[in-house]
Design an enzyme around this catalytic site. Structure first.
Site, short mmCIF file in Angstrom:
data_model
loop_
_atom_site.label_atom_id
_atom_site.label_comp_id
_atom_site.label_asym_id
_atom_site.label_seq_id
_atom_site.Cartn_x
_atom_site.Cartn_y
_atom_site.Cartn_z
N ASN A 9 0.87 -1.18 0.00
CA ASN A 9 0.00 0.00 0.00
C ASN A 9 0.91 1.22 0.00
O ASN A 9 1.47 1.58 1.03
CB ASN A 9 -0.90 -0.03 1.25
CG ASN A 9 -1.74 1.23 1.37
OD1 ASN A 9 -1.77 2.05 0.44
ND2 ASN A 9 -2.43 1.38 2.48
N LYS A 11 0.09 4.22 -0.37
CA LYS A 11 -0.58 5.43 0.16
C LYS A 11 -0.35 6.59 -0.82
O LYS A 11 -0.28 6.37 -2.02
CB LYS A 11 -0.08 5.72 1.59
CG LYS A 11 -0.21 4.45 2.46
CD LYS A 11 -0.05 4.68 3.93
CE LYS A 11 -0.25 3.34 4.66
NZ LYS A 11 -0.20 3.46 6.11
N HIS A 95 -9.51 1.06 4.66
CA HIS A 95 -8.24 1.29 5.38
C HIS A 95 -8.48 2.28 6.52
O HIS A 95 -9.30 3.20 6.39
CB HIS A 95 -7.18 1.83 4.41
CG HIS A 95 -5.82 1.86 5.03
ND1 HIS A 95 -5.41 2.87 5.86
CD2 HIS A 95 -4.79 0.98 4.97
CE1 HIS A 95 -4.18 2.61 6.29
NE2 HIS A 95 -3.78 1.47 5.76
N GLU A 97 -6.92 4.77 7.50
CA GLU A 97 -6.75 6.18 7.12
C GLU A 97 -7.98 6.69 6.38
O GLU A 97 -8.34 7.87 6.50
CB GLU A 97 -5.47 6.34 6.29
CG GLU A 97 -4.23 6.21 7.17
CD GLU A 97 -3.01 5.63 6.49
OE1 GLU A 97 -2.97 5.59 5.25
OE2 GLU A 97 -2.09 5.18 7.21
N GLU A 167 -5.20 -4.75 10.64
CA GLU A 167 -4.21 -3.69 10.83
C GLU A 167 -4.52 -2.94 12.13
O GLU A 167 -5.35 -2.01 12.13
CB GLU A 167 -4.26 -2.70 9.66
CG GLU A 167 -3.91 -3.33 8.32
CD GLU A 167 -3.33 -2.31 7.35
OE1 GLU A 167 -2.23 -2.57 6.83
OE2 GLU A 167 -3.95 -1.25 7.13
N GLY A 173 2.53 2.70 10.77
CA GLY A 173 3.46 3.82 10.61
C GLY A 173 4.16 4.23 11.89
O GLY A 173 4.78 5.28 11.94
N SER A 213 3.52 -1.80 10.40
CA SER A 213 4.97 -1.83 10.60
C SER A 213 5.60 -3.18 10.26
O SER A 213 6.50 -3.65 10.96
CB SER A 213 5.33 -1.40 12.03
OG SER A 213 4.90 -0.07 12.25
P1 13P Z 1 3.06 0.71 7.70
O1 13P Z 1 3.59 -0.58 7.12
O2 13P Z 1 3.77 1.91 7.20
O3 13P Z 1 2.93 0.63 9.19
O4 13P Z 1 1.56 0.85 7.13
C1 13P Z 1 0.69 -0.20 7.26
C2 13P Z 1 -0.51 0.07 6.44
O5 13P Z 1 -1.28 0.96 6.73
C3 13P Z 1 -0.71 -0.74 5.25
O6 13P Z 1 -1.99 -0.56 4.73
#
Ligand code: 13P
Length: 252
Positions: A9, A11, A95, A97, A167, A173, A213
């Site tokens: 992903n 983003k 997701h 976010e 997640e 992150g 992560s």
């Molecule tokens: P990170 O791997 O940067 O923690 O992000 C995870 C994520 O949101 C994948 O969709």
């Protein structure tokens, strides 16, 4: 029997030129591996570039979100029909976010999941608890609600492509990862909820990915767990060598 799925992903990172630089370096690194399916999910402006780059390689292209209507006056949105037309095969739905910044709810997740399945897209439905929810012992309540509403009214006969991504929001992150024990418990719980909604057969074949992560050095331990069927990777998927290591390390 569940083939691992390792999804990137990206983003809101990478222009089309940067996406091309990534695929040029990444695809040769994973050309020989067959144990996992790989999906790259760029932003919409890089989707055509990535679809073209992965054609014939066995790697797939996915969208990070979509609307649930086929078309209409929904400024800024992308429909499943449009993703089909581009040759996109997967779509991330709900997701955290999207839930946090763009008002996505369990109800819109359910509508999007139905639309994805109706249009032959492989849905990667994201669920996960916030830190305060975990700390107050509410993780399973949150997961139960998210999974049960997402799967409401889904026909088990149409649910074969379903992928769920667990997640934990506090792990995204942050460099914090769920311990293997936490992840194993959550994945087991989610699989039981899938069984309650769609039956034991679909629950046994549904892939449940871990996200939050994931890095080259923790991918192997996470993917070795019985109910973890791959990873949804953010930050560590932006570098070709790092994402390729995660793919290769996930072989169990
Ligand atoms: P990170 O791997 O940067 O923690 O992000 C995870 C994520 O949101 C994948 O969709």
């Amino acid at each position: 029997m569940r083939k691992p799925l390792i999804a990137a992903n990206w983003k809101m990172f990478k222009t089309p030129a940067e996406a091309t630089a990534f695929t040029n370096e990444f695809l040769p690194l994973v050309a020989a591996q067959t144990h996992a399916e790989i999906v790259l999910c760029p932003s919409p402006t890089s989707l055509p570039t990535v679809v073209a780059a992965v054609a014939g390689t066995g790697v797939s292209a996915g969208a990070q979100t979509m609307d649930y209507h086929d078309n209409g006056a929904y400024t800024g949105e992308t429909s499943p029909v449009m993703l089909n037309a581009l040759g996109v095969s997967h779509v991330i739905i709900g997701h955290s976010e999207r839930r946090q910044y763009f008002n996505e709810t369990d109800t819109t997740v359910n509508l999007k999941l139905k639309a994805a399945l109706a249009h032959g897209l492989v849905p990667i439905v994201c669920v996960g608890e916030h830190r305060e929810e975990r700390e107050s012992g509410k993780t399973n309540d949150v997961l139960k609600l998210q999974v049960s509403i997402a799967l409401e009214g889904i026909d088990p006969a149409a649910a074969k492509p379903l992928v769920i991504a667990y997640e934990p929001v506090w792990a995204i992150g942050t460099g914090l990862t769920a311990t293997p024990e936490m992840a194993a418990d959550a994945h087991k719980f989610i699989r039981a909820e899938i069984a309650a909604a769609l039956g034991a057969e679909i629950a046994a074949s549904t892939r449940i990915l871990y996200g939050g992560s994931v890095k080259p050095d923790n991918a192997a331990a996470l993917c070795a767990l019985e109910d973890i069927d791959g990873a949804l990777v953010g930050g560590a998927s932006l570098e070709p060598a790092s994402f390729a290591s995660i793919v290769l390390n996930s072989a169990v």
